[in-house]
Design a protein around this motif. Structure first.
Motif, mmCIF file in Angstrom:
data_model
loop_
_atom_site.group_PDB
_atom_site.id
_atom_site.type_symbol
_atom_site.label_atom_id
_atom_site.label_comp_id
_atom_site.label_asym_id
_atom_site.label_seq_id
_atom_site.Cartn_x
_atom_site.Cartn_y
_atom_site.Cartn_z
ATOM 1 N N ARG A 1 -6.598 -11.305 5.311
ATOM 2 C CA ARG A 1 -7.460 -12.165 6.122
ATOM 3 C C ARG A 1 -6.623 -13.143 6.943
ATOM 4 N N GLU A 2 -5.569 -13.709 6.321
ATOM 5 C CA GLU A 2 -4.708 -14.652 7.026
ATOM 6 C C GLU A 2 -3.973 -13.963 8.183
ATOM 7 N N GLU A 3 -3.504 -12.745 7.942
ATOM 8 C CA GLU A 3 -2.827 -11.993 9.006
ATOM 9 C C GLU A 3 -3.798 -11.659 10.139
ATOM 10 N N PHE A 4 -5.038 -11.339 9.771
ATOM 11 C CA PHE A 4 -6.062 -11.046 10.772
ATOM 12 C C PHE A 4 -6.279 -12.257 11.681
ATOM 13 N N GLU A 5 -6.296 -13.449 11.099
ATOM 14 C CA GLU A 5 -6.450 -14.658 11.902
ATOM 15 C C GLU A 5 -5.246 -14.853 12.829
ATOM 16 N N LEU A 6 -4.036 -14.530 12.340
ATOM 17 C CA LEU A 6 -2.849 -14.654 13.184
ATOM 18 C C LEU A 6 -2.922 -13.743 14.402
ATOM 19 N N ASN A 7 -3.614 -12.614 14.281
ATOM 20 C CA ASN A 7 -3.769 -11.739 15.444
ATOM 21 C C ASN A 7 -4.476 -12.460 16.590
ATOM 22 N N PHE A 8 -5.318 -13.427 16.246
ATOM 23 C CA PHE A 8 -6.035 -14.197 17.268
ATOM 24 C C PHE A 8 -5.236 -15.410 17.729
ATOM 25 N N THR A 9 -4.619 -16.103 16.801
ATOM 26 C CA THR A 9 -3.943 -17.352 17.151
ATOM 27 C C THR A 9 -2.553 -17.144 17.723
ATOM 28 N N GLU A 10 -1.919 -15.993 17.395
ATOM 29 C CA GLU A 10 -0.547 -15.770 17.840
ATOM 30 C C GLU A 10 -0.346 -14.473 18.621
ATOM 31 N N LYS A 11 -1.297 -13.518 18.525
ATOM 32 C CA LYS A 11 -1.071 -12.203 19.125
ATOM 33 C C LYS A 11 -2.153 -11.810 20.129
ATOM 34 N N ASP A 12 -2.922 -12.785 20.600
ATOM 35 C CA ASP A 12 -3.803 -12.620 21.760
ATOM 36 C C ASP A 12 -5.034 -11.763 21.536
ATOM 37 N N ASP A 13 -5.412 -11.488 20.272
ATOM 38 C CA ASP A 13 -6.669 -10.769 20.077
ATOM 39 C C ASP A 13 -7.825 -11.592 20.628
ATOM 40 N N PHE B 1 -11.382 -5.068 11.142
ATOM 41 C CA PHE B 1 -10.443 -4.384 10.257
ATOM 42 C C PHE B 1 -11.180 -4.027 8.982
ATOM 43 N N ALA B 2 -10.939 -2.816 8.487
ATOM 44 C CA ALA B 2 -11.640 -2.359 7.290
ATOM 45 C C ALA B 2 -10.733 -1.485 6.442
ATOM 46 N N VAL B 3 -10.959 -1.563 5.124
ATOM 47 C CA VAL B 3 -10.235 -0.738 4.159
ATOM 48 C C VAL B 3 -11.219 -0.250 3.110
ATOM 49 N N THR B 4 -11.091 1.017 2.733
ATOM 50 C CA THR B 4 -11.830 1.529 1.580
ATOM 51 C C THR B 4 -10.836 2.053 0.550
ATOM 52 N N ILE B 5 -11.229 1.974 -0.710
ATOM 53 C CA ILE B 5 -10.484 2.593 -1.806
ATOM 54 C C ILE B 5 -11.480 3.386 -2.635
ATOM 55 N N ALA C 1 2.421 3.468 8.564
ATOM 56 C CA ALA C 1 1.285 2.812 7.923
ATOM 57 C C ALA C 1 1.658 1.522 7.210
ATOM 58 N N GLY C 2 2.958 1.223 7.114
ATOM 59 C CA GLY C 2 3.397 0.070 6.341
ATOM 60 C C GLY C 2 3.357 0.323 4.848
ATOM 61 N N ALA C 3 3.232 1.588 4.450
ATOM 62 C CA ALA C 3 3.084 1.970 3.047
ATOM 63 C C ALA C 3 4.442 2.204 2.386
ATOM 64 N N PRO C 4 4.467 2.276 1.061
ATOM 65 C CA PRO C 4 5.716 2.664 0.387
ATOM 66 C C PRO C 4 6.217 4.000 0.930
ATOM 67 N N ARG C 5 7.522 4.155 0.983
ATOM 68 C CA ARG C 5 8.131 5.283 1.669
ATOM 69 C C ARG C 5 7.698 6.646 1.135
ATOM 70 N N ASP C 6 7.438 6.748 -0.139
ATOM 71 C CA ASP C 6 7.111 8.052 -0.723
ATOM 72 C C ASP C 6 5.617 8.348 -0.701
ATOM 73 N N SER C 7 4.828 7.555 -0.010
ATOM 74 C CA SER C 7 3.375 7.738 0.013
ATOM 75 C C SER C 7 2.983 8.955 0.840
ATOM 76 N N GLY D 1 -2.295 -3.831 13.893
ATOM 77 C CA GLY D 1 -2.867 -3.052 12.802
ATOM 78 C C GLY D 1 -1.869 -2.788 11.705
ATOM 79 N N TRP D 2 -0.616 -2.494 12.085
ATOM 80 C CA TRP D 2 0.428 -2.208 11.100
ATOM 81 C C TRP D 2 0.616 -3.378 10.143
ATOM 82 N N MET D 3 0.642 -4.592 10.665
ATOM 83 C CA MET D 3 0.862 -5.754 9.805
ATOM 84 C C MET D 3 -0.322 -5.982 8.862
ATOM 85 N N LEU D 4 -1.525 -5.696 9.309
ATOM 86 C CA LEU D 4 -2.678 -5.810 8.411
ATOM 87 C C LEU D 4 -2.559 -4.815 7.256
ATOM 88 N N GLN D 5 -2.158 -3.606 7.586
ATOM 89 C CA GLN D 5 -1.960 -2.606 6.546
ATOM 90 C C GLN D 5 -0.829 -3.020 5.607
#
Length: 383
Positions: free
Chosen positions: A15-27, A32-36, A313-319, A359-363
């Motif tokens: 959530r904090e990174e999502f806010e930075l997209n607006f305050t620092e990255k011009d969104d 943004f959504a994630v399911t598990i 995806a910003g995921a662990p390398r072996d994913s 998107g990468w940073m959110l992931q």
């Protein structure tokens, strides 16, 4: 700023990174959504759906997601293959005889799926009206010669791939790709995603905002296979892509409209081996075809449609990850190991072609919150 929606508290860093997209990255407006395992664990949105910032981005706002649409027709082709109606290694002409003109008889369906068919452009200039006319665009592609031997190399079929795969779907099913997608994928999953938008829902569509102009010298020299060729795609940036003709047309490589929730919902079916919430789109074996490696493009490995690999995806390398993204920054990511799906969409474009750092940073923050990767301050290679 006010962030709407819900997220599990352990994902507060997202959530904090999502806010930075607006305050620092011009969104301007984004979601943004994630399911598990098919369950929504993050579904957040904020900002505005217009450049003037007079209309709030709301829960049901949708937006043009550009090439994050591509996995929708990857899924359609994979579903037909899973049903035994499509041989991904078969000749295109088995389904679409007219395509064999002018040296293209050897083209296989998988070449369409892996950007290696040799038709990354139309070969002649199209107007926007012609691009929005399915039959006309198909007739243009039918008469072109391949720009290289099909299957030999891969260069991004940014706009043409959707017509090529979509016509295969139409030849097999008798339905346009948008209709097949609505009836066989979005409808059963109750996902608010559209390839061809009904004017009745135009009020919910966010305005796409163009990126700043490129600086002189920012455009790289094209590879040999693309030199002296006519791409032919008409201008497909705002304001053209905010017009009714663009929104209503079926241009599957680029004009799907949805939000992060709907993309993550659809992707969750793949993440859960073809079935989510009792809805089965394909078998686990059908999903596994995604990971049949085809070719390398721009140093990335392509499977059957999707790009493969955790680094994007910003995921662990072996994913075990498959993914794609859209011009301007949207993302469409599936993590098979964690049965997770991710999506980020926005209306303020940047110059990234397939996804991007927002998107990468959110992931990345998601994986950090799960204790799976080390914290990182900025966009870069995952660990």
């Amino acid at each position: 700023m006010e962030i709407h929606g819900h997220f599990d508290e352990k994902f507060a860093a997202v959530r904090e990174e999502f806010e930075l997209n607006f305050t620092e990255k011009d969104d301007v407006g984004a979601s943004f959504a994630v399911t598990i395992e098919g369950e929504s664990v993050i579904d957040i949105w904020a900002g505005h759906r217009d450049a003037a910032k007079t209309l709030p981005w709301e829960e049901d706002t949708i937006v043009n997601v550009w090439s994050s649409t591509k996995p929708m027709y990857f899924m359609a082709a994979l579903m037909l293959a899973d049903r035994g109606e499509l041989d991904l290694y078969g000749k295109v002409t088995d389904y679409w005889p007219e395509y064999g003109q002018n040296g293209k008889k050897s083209t296989e369906v998988r070449h369409f799926m892996s950007h290696s068919a040799g038709l990354p452009g139309f070969g002649e200039q199209l107007t926007m009206e012609q691009l929005c006319d399915w039959d006309y665009a198909i007739s243009v592609l039918e008469r072109q010669e391949p720009w290289w031997e099909p299957g030999k190399v891969a260069h991004y079929h940014a706009m043409t791939q959707g017509f090529l795969v979509g016509e295969i779907v139409r030849r097999i099913t008798g339905k346009s790709l948008g209709t097949f997608f609505r009836e066989e994928i979005a409808g059963p999953l109750n996902a608010d995603f559209h390839i061809g938008v009904d004017p009745a829902i135009f009020p919910r569509v966010a305005e796409i905002i163009a990126p700043p102009p490129l600086q002189e010298g920012d455009t790289p020299e094209p590879p040999a296979e693309l030199r002296d060729r006519i791409n032919g795609t008409p201008p497909c940036f705002p304001p053209h892509t905010n017009q009714p003709d663009w929104r209503q047309a079926e241009i599957p490589a680029a004009n799907g409209h949805g939000n992060a929730r709907s993309i993550a919902r659809i992707a969750s079916a793949v993440a859960n081996n073809g079935t989510v919430d009792g809805v089965t789109l394909m078998s686990p074996e059908g999903v596994e075809r995604i990971f049949d490696e085809q070719i390398t493009m721009d140093k990335g490995t392509l499977g059957m449609g999707y790009g493969l690999g955790a680094l994007g995806a910003g995921a662990p390398r072996d994913s075990k990850v498959c993914l794609w993204g859209g011009a301007g920054g949207s993302t469409h990511v599936i993590d098979m190991d964690r049965k997770a799906s991710f999506a980020y969409v926005m209306n303020q474009m940047n110059h990234d072609l397939v996804g991007g750092p927002r998107g990468w940073m959110l992931q990345r923050r998601f994986y950090e919150s799960m204790g799976l990767v080390k914290p990182r301050e900025r966009y870069g290679v995952s660990s």
